[in-house]
Design an enzyme around this catalytic site. Structure first.
Site, PDB file in Angstrom:
ATOM      1  N   CYS A 128       1.655  93.363 -12.219  1.00 50.26           N
ATOM      2  CA  CYS A 128       0.869  92.253 -12.743  1.00 50.26           C
ATOM      3  C   CYS A 128       0.087  92.700 -13.983  1.00 50.26           C
ATOM      4  O   CYS A 128       0.695  93.066 -14.973  1.00 50.26           O
ATOM      5  CB  CYS A 128      -0.015  91.646 -11.655  1.00 50.26           C
ATOM      6  SG  CYS A 128      -0.667  90.008 -12.107  1.00 50.26           S
TER       7      CYS A 128
ATOM      8  N   HIS B 201       4.144  90.052  -7.967  1.00 52.03           N
ATOM      9  CA  HIS B 201       3.488  90.937  -6.995  1.00 52.03           C
ATOM     10  C   HIS B 201       4.481  91.351  -5.917  1.00 52.03           C
ATOM     11  O   HIS B 201       4.742  90.578  -4.991  1.00 52.03           O
ATOM     12  CB  HIS B 201       2.294  90.226  -6.352  1.00 52.03           C
ATOM     13  CG  HIS B 201       1.121  90.050  -7.245  1.00 52.03           C
ATOM     14  ND1 HIS B 201       0.129  90.992  -7.365  1.00 52.03           N
ATOM     15  CD2 HIS B 201       0.786  89.046  -8.098  1.00 52.03           C
ATOM     16  CE1 HIS B 201      -0.773  90.577  -8.233  1.00 52.03           C
ATOM     17  NE2 HIS B 201      -0.397  89.397  -8.694  1.00 52.03           N
TER      18      HIS B 201
ATOM     19  N   GLU C 145       4.003  93.319  -3.518  1.00 55.52           N
ATOM     20  CA  GLU C 145       3.305  93.406  -2.233  1.00 55.52           C
ATOM     21  C   GLU C 145       3.137  92.047  -1.577  1.00 55.52           C
ATOM     22  O   GLU C 145       2.808  91.977  -0.380  1.00 55.52           O
ATOM     23  CB  GLU C 145       1.946  94.084  -2.428  1.00 55.52           C
ATOM     24  CG  GLU C 145       0.853  93.242  -3.057  1.00 55.52           C
ATOM     25  CD  GLU C 145       0.915  93.144  -4.564  1.00 55.52           C
ATOM     26  OE1 GLU C 145      -0.040  92.607  -5.164  1.00 55.52           O
ATOM     27  OE2 GLU C 145       1.914  93.608  -5.157  1.00 55.52           O
TER      28      GLU C 145
END
Length: 209
Positions: A85, A189, A191
């Site tokens: 990001c 992202h 994650e």
């Protein structure tokens, strides 16, 4: 022995989630750190980032010796690097969020606001969207086609198209990933991208650029 991974803590990243995702993807020793000496010993480096380009750039540069240690390992020693990001955006020459702020300058280009030509298009670009690899791009083999989770209002306008590893579409094309040599950056992202994101992290952990 498992490789030591430095997950950079400069007060601007979703560290807990990224740490957990790296471990779920197969990482061994993940050091959440801002210590330049630990960074110098790392075999892989992950730079997250949440918030504005300006705040993240200032936060990173405010830690004595950290940028120099990152440049020593990433640019000098060629260890695999992943920016996430705003951590990806910091690779740029400059960012234009809250004024003009210098980035790391590792990949030429600048971070600009997402332009909304259609009122139907929402900014920030938030939610699941496609990731389309650029087959001839640097590091393209790390990026697979699929969908990932995005959350951003600014995008990386890359100077050299060979550095664009993947694109997405949000009222027009936006860079989803950049890559050069041993550096990979993703706007989305991993994650938060479930199986798609864990797959990317697993490939990064095995990457030998």
């Amino acid at each position: 022995m498992a490789e030591a991974i430095a997950l950079i803590d400069y007060g601007a990243g979703n560290l807990h989630s990224v740490h957990n995702a790296l471990r779920a993807a197969g990482a061994g020793h993940v050091h959440v750190t801002a210590d330049p000496d630990i960074v110098r010993g790392a075999r892989r480096i992950v730079l997250p980032g949440v918030g504005s380009f300006k705040a993240c750039a200032h936060g990173l540069k405010a830690i004595p010796g950290l940028v120099a240690a990152l440049e020593e390992r990433v640019i000098g020693a060629g260890v695999p690097f992943l920016g996430i990001c705003v951590g990806m955006q910091l690779l740029a020459t400059r960012g234009r969020e809250h004024g003009v702020t210098k980035g790391l300058g590792w990949i030429a280009g600048e971070v600009r606001p997402i332009e909304r030509s259609d009122p139907v298009i929402k900014v920030p670009h938030m939610g699941w969207n496609d990731v389309r690899p650029m087959p001839r791009a640097n590091g393209a083999r790390l990026i697979e086609p699929g969908e990932a989770y995005f959350l951003h209002s600014f995008h990386f306008a890359v100077a050299d198209g060979h550095d664009v590893a993947a694109m997405t579409d949000h009222g027009g094309g936006l860079v989803a990933a950049v890559a050069r040599d041993n550096m990979l950056g993703v706007q989305f992202h991993p994650e938060k991208s479930q199986a798609y994101g864990l797959g990317l992290l697993a490939r990064f952990l095995e990457w030998k650029p």
